[in-house]
Design a protein around this motif. Sequence first.
Motif, PDB file in Angstrom:
ATOM      1  N   TYR A   1       0.861  -1.426   0.120  1.00 49.35           N
ATOM      2  CA  TYR A   1      -0.002  -0.069   0.122  1.00 49.35           C
ATOM      3  C   TYR A   1       0.969   1.172   0.047  1.00 49.35           C
ATOM      4  O   TYR A   1       1.961   1.490   0.767  1.00 49.35           O
TER       5      TYR A   1
ATOM      6  N   GLN B   1      -1.042  -1.182  -4.112  1.00 52.79           N
ATOM      7  CA  GLN B   1      -2.646  -0.857  -3.670  1.00 52.79           C
ATOM      8  C   GLN B   1      -2.499   0.720  -3.111  1.00 52.79           C
ATOM      9  O   GLN B   1      -1.659   1.155  -2.668  1.00 52.79           O
TER      10      GLN B   1
ATOM     11  N   LYS C   1     -11.900  -7.709  -2.114  1.00 50.76           N
ATOM     12  CA  LYS C   1     -10.761  -7.758  -2.803  1.00 50.76           C
ATOM     13  C   LYS C   1     -10.767  -9.362  -3.261  1.00 50.76           C
ATOM     14  O   LYS C   1      -9.845  -9.747  -3.941  1.00 50.76           O
TER      15      LYS C   1
END
Length: 428
Positions: A183, A425, A217
Amino acid sequence: MTHKPFDDEQLEHVLNNAPKLSDHRSKEDILNRLMADTRLQDNIHLQEAIQQPVEDEQTQQQSNSLKQEERSTESKFRKIPFFMSVAAVFALTILVGSMVMNNQAEQKDQASTAETATYSTLQEDRATKDASAKDEVLQSNIVTEHERILSLRSSVYEEDVKDAVVFRIGLAGRDAESVPMTYVIPNERVATDFGTEKPSTLQMYEKYAPQIDEEAKGFTDYHPYKGELKEKEDKLVHVLPKDNDYDVASATVNEYKGTLEDTFSDSEYTEVEIQNEDGTPYEFSQDGEPSQAMSLTGAKHYNYYLYKDPNGAEYLSPDFRQTFANVTEALTQMKNKNDDVYVPVVPENVTYTVKEEADGVVITFDIPLDLTSLEPIRATQLIEAMMLTAASFDQQLRLDNVVQESWEGFDLKNYLPKPVGPNKQYMP
């Protein structure tokens, strides 16, 4: 400019409204003024008027002739006021008409000027809007192209974290295996969430892990971990509750340890201890003995495959965390299909050799590889999976005997950059 001609009614109206003219000057005064006007020197009537013979008192005949000429001249001069009146009326008519037409022309010119100014302003505004629209289209095309590149390049690179930090986490796949996610969180958001003090990896986990919608997801609702996570010097301690889902079978134990590794490796913690609530080492049912601390610092030498979740999303991930002794072995065996969960990114008809050099590892394709012969996303996944495999050995990768010199922002003539992490992400 073309003007509308006067019609008979307009001309009659102008003549009827013209001023009445009268002339009280003597004939001599008029003649003298006419004689002084250089513009009339060639006028035949004026020449006749000024060429009167000198009065000869000695000859009666000449006297009579002179009188006759004087009467003739006087008669002619009596006609002058009439001619002058007509000329004045004609001149006035022309003057008034000219003034009317000039006034109309001036109004038209003013209107035309106003219209021209308005049109010019509109044209300038339109040109400005057109230029702005073209700039917006150009910027939109650049952004679209950049987003297209980013959509195919799924990994995180140094350029992605210039003004951001990385938060790593392993999400639990439905096949009881951890899939690493990277992320990218902007510095501004971290500063808002934690202030000026730099957060620890555990603090970031406790803040951001609950915000991830794992099921959306295609993953299992796994985070945050059950039990208590705490720091102990440079170690991380996970206190497991007596009843938990991590110790159901060997697959769930491997999944649990895989998520810990993907989440807390490359952090400030050297190892993670797994304990009971009383502080003793936890004993996994499959092991039959107290667990040892799990190292978080040792390099994990993986090769990368394609993982598809039930929703159809695709990620690059190690094949059940199988490790290799060297990078040549890891890259060479990327062609092998080992199970039904992970799919090789290398097409069956693509062969290559691997060579380790001082600056990195070089893959040379046996037949020139035309990346356009593959689907764009498949070609990009092939390149990035090889890059990630080399990076797990802390190596850079170069691809030789490729038809293209560049691909999706990658300079294929030189060594490729080492990815920071797989599967980029963004926090919701």
